[in-house]
Scaffold this motif. Structure first.
Motif, short mmCIF file in Angstrom:
data_model
loop_
_atom_site.label_atom_id
_atom_site.label_comp_id
_atom_site.label_asym_id
_atom_site.label_seq_id
_atom_site.Cartn_x
_atom_site.Cartn_y
_atom_site.Cartn_z
N HIS A 533 0.83 -1.20 0.00
CA HIS A 533 0.00 0.00 0.00
C HIS A 533 0.87 1.25 0.00
CE1 HIS A 533 0.86 0.76 4.25
NE2 HIS A 533 0.55 -0.49 4.53
N GLY A 534 0.25 2.37 -0.29
CA GLY A 534 0.97 3.64 -0.35
C GLY A 534 1.05 4.32 1.01
N VAL A 574 -8.48 4.81 -1.03
CA VAL A 574 -7.53 4.11 -1.91
C VAL A 574 -8.12 4.04 -3.32
CG1 VAL A 574 -6.24 1.99 -2.34
CG2 VAL A 574 -6.66 2.74 0.01
N ALA A 575 -7.45 4.69 -4.26
CA ALA A 575 -7.95 4.75 -5.64
C ALA A 575 -7.38 3.63 -6.49
CB ALA A 575 -7.62 6.10 -6.25
N GLY A 576 -6.63 2.74 -5.91
CA GLY A 576 -6.00 1.63 -6.63
C GLY A 576 -4.91 1.07 -5.74
N GLY A 578 -1.74 0.17 -3.94
CA GLY A 578 -0.42 0.78 -3.94
C GLY A 578 -0.42 2.29 -4.03
N GLN A 579 -1.60 2.92 -4.21
CA GLN A 579 -1.65 4.37 -4.36
C GLN A 579 -1.65 5.06 -3.00
OE1 GLN A 579 -1.54 5.90 -7.48
NE2 GLN A 579 -1.14 3.77 -8.03
N ASP A 580 -1.00 6.22 -2.95
CA ASP A 580 -1.05 7.04 -1.74
C ASP A 580 -2.47 7.58 -1.56
OD1 ASP A 580 1.62 6.60 -1.54
OD2 ASP A 580 2.25 8.62 -2.10
N ILE A 581 -2.81 7.90 -0.33
CA ILE A 581 -4.10 8.52 -0.05
C ILE A 581 -3.87 9.83 0.68
CG2 ILE A 581 -5.21 6.25 0.11
CD1 ILE A 581 -5.45 6.70 3.14
#
Length: 913
Positions: A533-534, A574-576, A578-581
């Motif tokens: 995850h980010g 979470v938009a995908g 591994g993406q940062d939030i």
């Protein structure tokens, strides 16, 4: 009678509800794993936070993701083990205890090792459980009976076993090499525990005179104090400027030592002057050149960052103080050429937060290549482990290829003491670099071997150093399950782990070490999937950090909005994979619009559940049963189709770690389809009291109970506390039955009707447009209207006929006209559009039409002025040529929107006049 009907309080109280269920789950051991039970094994061993840790938003994010996954798989009927624990955090705990001692005017040496460790263990017992309690507060559904600590006896045995095995296999060795030294913690740190920071510094140029008096060479450095340990100057063998100097010697300023000029391909002739001062004991590149050219290795640095006796007149000075004084001396001696401002990357200790020093030191190392090669084979041949998202696979692979041998010894007392005993009787009672040693399980075993080799009178002393914390953490996914006993029940049942959930920033610190250790000792990669995850970023999109002082306290968010609201926010953002939030946050008021929105969602669910239960006459979903298919009305069939579409979508998303997408789709279904539409459509049926309406009312009750219970099950992994509370009241179950272990809903494809969903979407949009037109025209909410729906498409008209009763009731329409022709004679009407359907509401007798026209003309005038202004800006070359691209695009979008509004307003005015 109604007072006996179970229902929820009028207002949701997250603090009391969440604490109640956390304690109940814990007391009833709801999440205790039983390896003897049926079910496909599913295991997550959580990344152990430092025992010194306090919950930050990164912990909250990671824990929320883990628990959502864990709860889903438990409800799927799998045999789930979520194993929690903490890491002993060698440097952090040692630092805390030493600060306590310093405040008392003492040092660790004053106490001695045994008493120091007693203090450390006392601190752990008093304060080390804070992070665990905070994880429990987040609702982590772990098996707390299996909670582990990296210094537990069984894990200590695993560490000894691993060390001894690697040593016997020739994969651990002791040697005198250059290491990263942290003066703050006075310990070696590995390459991966070093953070490079861009720093404003200086580049000092000075001259080294040739010993024969024929001239000098100019060198440059960012660390002038290291010149005191110089034992050579290197030039490139192909650099014609200096070929005549190769083989000559220089006299080192201040020190007076004679050092050689030599040629080495490492030197870049284009960099600086092309002459490189060589300090083999204090620079990794110089270390290699020193070995190649048999140079002297002179250490000028003490462990605390002061200069030692080899620094001459600067001995005892701090390295930075010595730097300033040495530069002044060089200037006084006339050999300082110039000083340049220079921004460069300076390696810092991740723990000590100070610049590290490359230092020649005798340490213990692990040979990495044999371990990484085995791990690479798993990755290349079997894609094991599987990375989500896949882009991290390459990053992981590249690091496995580039890893150097791992320095595993740390000059600390808190941790796993290295199981090696020195025969100090062979070196005058002291541990020296060449003192013989014995690696053994304990002192008795070491003594037995030592006597056999050195006689009865031999004396032993255990290595005072401890192992790098990451050594024990590298064993975490299997040592916690009973390894090295591979027949241990948990190891047999739950290893390999199912998934590792972690941030990208410790792929190198931890993930690679776990895979290397596991593939070597167990022959398996320790987890099937690695979900990366980010980061959680602040309201400005910046990384949260202590130094930036921009963290957001997750416990504050829990207090203000509830734990479920925080959890749901973090996952929904979470938009995908591994993406940062990013979280919206007001630092003045300590309020977050992001978390508040999730709190509002929780309240929406609570109120909807209260309404449903108030209309179930005290019956449970089980008591109501399921309606017959032939009894279902159009709205019933629609909500069941939507429900089972969402069930299929949520399951699919959760299986592929698309947690954010799952949270969003559930939000849209619960808030939109169920609360805003189905409940509203069901109300007339619930309120109908005549005998002829009884059957329809019963079906509405059955559907409401059915859908609500499935919603609670679907949402439970994301918002466990509120869903458990509602479900308990809804189902009126016994005190030992929990939603947390109910079966997750499964899709019934026979109930899915996409054609019906499309038709119902048209009905919903038609109702929405009529409602909006009513509001724009200022029609009183209590007034009914006439509506005309015109379409040239017969299928649209057929859909409108099917849903005519819903339109009449939900949009307060008195009479509805469905037609395929345009009524050009209809005046004083307000109009809207749904797809190819024109919606008309005659206004005569309902509103003051002239006043409405005046209002629309005023709005039109405002829009036309905006169009004129935006058009002028976009036709101005000065604006178009100078403004940023995003500003220009924004102006174009605003213009297009204003022109659309202009068209709508003109059409409405034309209809009204």
């Amino acid at each position: 009678m109604t007072t006996d009907i179970p229902n929820l309080p009028s207002k949701y109280d997250p603090q009391n509800t969440e604490g109640k269920w956390q304690q109940t789950w814990l007391k009833q051991q709801v999440f205790r794993a039983n390896p003897d039970q049926d079910g496909e094994p599913f295991c997550i061993v959580i990344p152990p936070p430092n025992v010194t840790g306090k919950l930050h938003m990164g912990h909250a994010f990671n824990t929320s993701l883990i628990d959502t996954i864990v709860r889903y798989h438990r409800m799927k009927g799998e045999n789930v083990l979520c194993l929690p624990g903490t890491d002993h955090a060698s440097i952090a705990v040692q630092t805390i205890v030493e600060k306590q001692l310093k405040a008392e005017g003492k040092s660790r040496d004053d106490l001695g090792r045994e008493k120091f460790l007693e203090r450390a263990w006392a601190w752990r017992e008093e304060s080390g459980g804070e992070i665990v309690n905070q994880l429990k507060r987040l609702g982590l559904s772990a098996d707390w009976t299996r909670e582990s600590f990296t210094l537990d006896d069984n894990l200590c045995e695993a560490v000894k076993k691993a060390f001894i095995t690697l040593y016997k296999e020739g994969l651990i060795y002791r040697g005198n090499y250059l290491v990263n030294w942290c003066p703050a913690s006075q310990s070696a740190v590995s390459d991966l525990e070093v953070e490079n920071k861009d720093t404003d510094g200086h580049l000092w140029h000075f001259q080294y005179p040739l010993t024969d008096g024929s001239g000098f060479v100019e060198v440059a450095t960012t660390r002038p104090e290291t010149m005191l340990g110089d034992t050579g100057v290197a030039v490139n063998p192909n650099d014609e400027r200096y070929q005549h100097l190769i083989g000559k010697t220089l006299t080192l300023p201040i020190v007076g030592r004679e050092i050689p000029v030599f040629a080495d391909d490492h030197v870049d002739p284009e960099f600086g002057t092309g002459c490189v001062k060589v300090t083999p004991a204090h620079d990794p590149n110089d270390f290699e050149m020193g070995k190649r050219h048999d140079l002297q290795f002179i250490n000028i640095m003490s462990r605390d960052g002061t200069l030692n006796e080899n620094a001459g007149i600067f001995a005892g000075q701090d390295r930075f103080e010595a730097r300033k004084n040495l530069v002044a001396q060089l200037k006084e001696d006339g050999v300082l050429v110039k000083t340049e401002d220079y921004r460069h990357s300076v390696p810092h200790s991740d723990r000590g937060k100070v610049p590290v020093e490359p230092l020649l030191s005798t340490q213990w190392f692990v040979k990495i290549d044999p371990l990484s090669e085995k791990t690479l084979a798993f990755l290349d041949d079997h894609n094991d482990p599987n990375y989500v998202p896949d882009r991290w696979r390459k990053v992981y692979r590249d690091w496995l290829v580039k890893l150097n041998d791992w320095c595993i010894s740390r000059q600390l007392w808190w941790g796993h003491q290295i199981p090696a005993w020195y025969v100090i009787s062979e070196t005058n009672g002291e541990i020296q670099d060449h003192t013989p040693f014995i690696v053994a399980h304990d002192e008795a075993e070491a003594k037995e071997q030592a006597i056999a080799a050195y006689g009865e009178d031999c004396q032993l002393e255990q290595d005072p150093d401890v192992l790098d914390t990451w050594f024990s953490s590298g064993l975490w996914p299997f040592s916690t399950l009973g390894w090295p006993d591979e027949n241990a029940t948990d190891f047999q049942r739950y290893f390999p782990n199912s998934v590792l959930v972690t941030g990208f920033d410790i792929i190198f610190f931890w993930v690679a070490r776990m895979t290397m250790m596991s593939s070597h000792f167990t022959g398996k990669i320790p987890f099937k999937d690695v979900y990366i995850h980010g980061l959680v970023r602040d309201e400005n999109g910046k990384k949260m950090s202590k130094s930036a002082n921009n963290g957001i306290n997750p416990l504050l968010m829990c207090d203000r909005y509830g734990t479920d609201a925080l959890r749901y926010t973090l996952i929904r953002e979470v938009a995908g994979a591994g993406q940062d939030i990013s979280l919206q946050y007001d630092r003045v008021t300590d309020e977050s619009q992001s978390v508040e929105a999730s709190r509002n969602f929780a309240n929406k669910l609570w109120n909807a559940a209260r309404f449903v239960m108030m209309n179930l006459e005290g019956k449970t979903p089980q008591a109501f049963g399921r309606p017959q298919t032939e009894d279902l009305e159009l709205g019933d069939r629609w909500i069941l189709s939507r429900l089972h579409q969402v069930i299929a979508q949520t399951r699919s998303n959760l299986e592929t770690y698309a947690l954010g997408e799952s949270a969003k789709s559930l939000y849209e279904f619960i808030w939109g389809d169920f609360c805003d539409w189905y409940i509203e459509l069901a109300k007339p049926r619930l309120y109908a009291k005549e005998e002829k309406d009884a059957a329809s009312r019963l079906v509405a009750q059955q559907i409401l109970a059915w859908v609500l219970e499935d919603i609670l099950k679907l949402l439970h992994p994301f918002m466990p506390h509120i869903t458990e509370e509602i479900w308990q009241t809804l189902t009126q179950t016994d005190s030992k039955t929990f939603l947390a272990v109910q079966a997750y809903p499964a899709e019934n494809a026979a109930l899915v009707d996409e054609s019906l969903e499309n038709e119902f979407a048209l009905l919903i949009e038609t109702i929405r447009v009529i409602r909006n037109l009513r509001a724009e025209a200022g029609i009183k909410p209590s007034s009914t209207v006439k509506a005309v729906l015109q379409s040239e498409t017969e299928s649209e008209l057929a859909t409108l006929r099917k849903g005519e009763s819903y339109i009449l009731k939900s949009a307060k329409v008195e009479t509805l006209t469905l037609t395929n022709t345009v009524d050009t004679e209809l005046k004083q009407a307000i109009a809207g559009v749904v797809g190819t359907i024109q919606v008309l509401i005659p206004l005569e007798g309902l509103v003051d039409v002239p006043a409405l026209c005046a209002k629309l003309e005023k709005s039109l005038s405002k829009v036309e002025k905006e169009i004129q202004s935006l058009g002028g800006r976009l036709n101005n070359p000065g604006f178009v040529n100078k403004a940023p691209a995003e500003v220009i695009e924004g102006a174009k979008a605003s213009l297009a929107e204003a022109e659309t509004q202009q068209s709508i307003l003109r059409e409405r005015l034309q209809r009204l006049q």
